[in-house]
Every structure is written in C-alpha cells, then in structure tokens.
Motif scaffolding. Structure first.
Motif, mmCIF file in Angstrom:
data_model
loop_
_atom_site.group_PDB
_atom_site.id
_atom_site.type_symbol
_atom_site.label_atom_id
_atom_site.label_comp_id
_atom_site.label_asym_id
_atom_site.label_seq_id
_atom_site.Cartn_x
_atom_site.Cartn_y
_atom_site.Cartn_z
ATOM 1 N N ALA A 180 0.817 -1.209 0.000
ATOM 2 C CA ALA A 180 0.000 0.000 0.000
ATOM 3 C C ALA A 180 0.859 1.270 0.000
ATOM 4 O O ALA A 180 0.466 2.284 -0.574
ATOM 5 N N LYS A 181 2.043 1.209 0.616
ATOM 6 C CA LYS A 181 2.909 2.391 0.731
ATOM 7 C C LYS A 181 3.893 2.543 -0.418
ATOM 8 O O LYS A 181 4.438 3.620 -0.628
ATOM 9 N N GLU A 182 4.133 1.469 -1.134
ATOM 10 C CA GLU A 182 5.219 1.439 -2.127
ATOM 11 C C GLU A 182 4.865 2.207 -3.401
ATOM 12 O O GLU A 182 3.857 1.899 -4.042
ATOM 13 N N PRO A 183 5.681 3.197 -3.810
ATOM 14 C CA PRO A 183 5.403 3.909 -5.064
ATOM 15 C C PRO A 183 5.900 3.162 -6.311
ATOM 16 O O PRO A 183 5.386 3.368 -7.405
ATOM 17 N N ASN A 184 6.860 2.270 -6.145
ATOM 18 C CA ASN A 184 7.462 1.542 -7.266
ATOM 19 C C ASN A 184 6.578 0.347 -7.639
ATOM 20 O O ASN A 184 6.288 -0.508 -6.801
ATOM 21 N N ASP A 185 6.158 0.271 -8.906
ATOM 22 C CA ASP A 185 5.260 -0.809 -9.351
ATOM 23 C C ASP A 185 5.891 -2.195 -9.242
ATOM 24 O O ASP A 185 5.208 -3.159 -8.909
ATOM 25 N N ASP A 186 7.195 -2.307 -9.542
ATOM 26 C CA ASP A 186 7.860 -3.610 -9.448
ATOM 27 C C ASP A 186 7.870 -4.106 -8.003
ATOM 28 O O ASP A 186 7.599 -5.283 -7.735
ATOM 29 N N ALA A 187 8.183 -3.212 -7.079
ATOM 30 C CA ALA A 187 8.187 -3.590 -5.662
ATOM 31 C C ALA A 187 6.771 -3.929 -5.201
ATOM 32 O O ALA A 187 6.569 -4.867 -4.435
ATOM 33 N N LYS A 188 5.783 -3.175 -5.677
ATOM 34 C CA LYS A 188 4.382 -3.472 -5.337
ATOM 35 C C LYS A 188 4.018 -4.886 -5.775
ATOM 36 O O LYS A 188 3.346 -5.619 -5.056
ATOM 37 N N MET A 189 4.467 -5.259 -6.980
ATOM 38 C CA MET A 189 4.182 -6.619 -7.475
ATOM 39 C C MET A 189 4.861 -7.666 -6.610
ATOM 40 O O MET A 189 4.280 -8.721 -6.346
ATOM 41 N N ASP A 190 6.097 -7.401 -6.145
ATOM 42 C CA ASP A 190 6.778 -8.343 -5.249
ATOM 43 C C ASP A 190 5.988 -8.533 -3.965
ATOM 44 O O ASP A 190 5.797 -9.654 -3.498
ATOM 45 N N PHE A 191 5.516 -7.417 -3.384
ATOM 46 C CA PHE A 191 4.748 -7.494 -2.145
ATOM 47 C C PHE A 191 3.400 -8.178 -2.370
ATOM 48 O O PHE A 191 2.951 -8.960 -1.537
ATOM 49 N N ALA A 192 2.775 -7.905 -3.512
ATOM 50 C CA ALA A 192 1.497 -8.553 -3.831
ATOM 51 C C ALA A 192 1.683 -10.055 -4.001
ATOM 52 O O ALA A 192 0.835 -10.848 -3.578
ATOM 53 N N GLN A 193 2.799 -10.459 -4.602
ATOM 54 C CA GLN A 193 3.070 -11.890 -4.786
ATOM 55 C C GLN A 193 3.239 -12.579 -3.421
ATOM 56 O O GLN A 193 2.701 -13.664 -3.202
ATOM 57 N N ILE A 194 3.964 -11.945 -2.521
ATOM 58 C CA ILE A 194 4.118 -12.495 -1.163
ATOM 59 C C ILE A 194 2.753 -12.577 -0.491
ATOM 60 O O ILE A 194 2.389 -13.602 0.096
#
Length: 183
Positions: free
Chosen positions: A124-138
C-alpha cells in the motif's frame, strides 16, 4: 487444463457462462494431465525457505524503525519453528491436525499471517510498481497457504492431507516443505 481448473475453483463451472446459455462442449488436449493439474491448483505448499525469502524481500531497502522489531520477532519465531521441524526424521510425514506437529503448525500459520500483513502494508505504501508486485506476490502466495493450512488444522478440509517433507542436502542443510493436497 489450468484455466479449466481455476474456472471450476472460482466459478464452480468448467466453462464460464450464464445458466441460460447452451451447455458447452469441452474438448481437452492432453487430458491425461488433467488430474495432476487440478490437484496442483487445489494444493497449497509453502517452504521455510520461501518464508525466509519473503522476509528478506520485505526488509531490503527498508529503513523503517517500526518494521525492524516486527521482522526480528517474526524471524525469531520462524527460526524456532524451523528448528523444531528439522529435529524430525528425514523424508515425508503426514501431519494430523490434533497431534503435536499440528499444534506447531498453528504457530506457523500465525507467522505466515504476520509476514502477509507486513507485505500488505508495504504494498500500500510502495510507489514503485515492481516492488508493489513483489509485495502482492508475497501477500497472495502466503495468504492462500495460510488460509488453507489454517482450515486444515481446524478440521475444515476433511478431504485433504498435509505432508511435511524434510530433505537433507549433502551439506547437511535440511529443507522443510509443507504440501496440502486434496484426495
């Protein structure tokens, strides 16, 4: 076969459509693989290594002071649980919900949910889309594993079996993997 399995899992029908539609004709190529693919779709698996990698992903490039004690507690709990499971014999073991190993897995479900909660907050806090996808995958992988494991341990999945796999490498490291499979 994967799309067929997911359609059955989430809609209850092999082919999406309205009740008023004509019954579809379904032609399957490689139908001999169907049973194994459907089992894979309905299975949940998680390894201690995957949880450890998730923790590393959550903490890389993060300098949040409130996150460090939470991650340290989760890492410590995961290490203690891992040590308990490593102590068993190598090979495969069936885990029964009411037995001692089942009780230890309830603590593991809590750790899984804690990792998932942090991943959700980070996403929710991450501005970077790639990092958001990593967190969503977890969040998604551990969320499904945690929910399914919790349901099994609370006797809500009576047509499933939970397998604990201990594999010792030539270097002496023991990997622990849990597989929840439908009958």
């Amino acid at each position: 076969s994967d799309l067929l399995g997911y359609s059955i899992k989430f809609s209850g029908k092999p082919v999406p459509g309205k009740e008023t539609d004509d019954k579809p004709i379904l032609v399957l190529d490689e139908a001999h693989t169907l049973i194994n693919r459907l089992i894979d779709i309905e299975s949940a698996d998680v390894s201690f290594r995957a949880m450890e990698k998730a923790i590393v992903t959550l903490t890389k490039d993060q300098h949040s002071p409130h996150l460090k004690p939470k991650v340290a507690r989760i890492t410590n709990e995961l290490g203690q649980l891992r040590a308990g499971f490593v102590a068993g014999p190598p090979g495969q073991q069936i885990i029964v919900p009411g037995e001692q190993s089942g009780a230890s897995l309830k603590a593991l479900v809590k750790v899984i949910r804690d990792i998932q909660t942090i991943a959700t907050a980070m996403k929710a806090k991450e501005p970077n889309d790639d990092a958001k996808m990593d967190f969503a995958q977890i969040e998604n992988k551990l969320g499904f594993a945690g929910e399914t494991l919790d349901a099994y341990l609370n006797n809500k999945l009576d047509s499933y079996v939970l397998l604990l796999n201990r594999v010792v490498s030539p270097s002496g490291h023991t990997s622990i993997n849990l597989e929840l499979k439908p009958f």
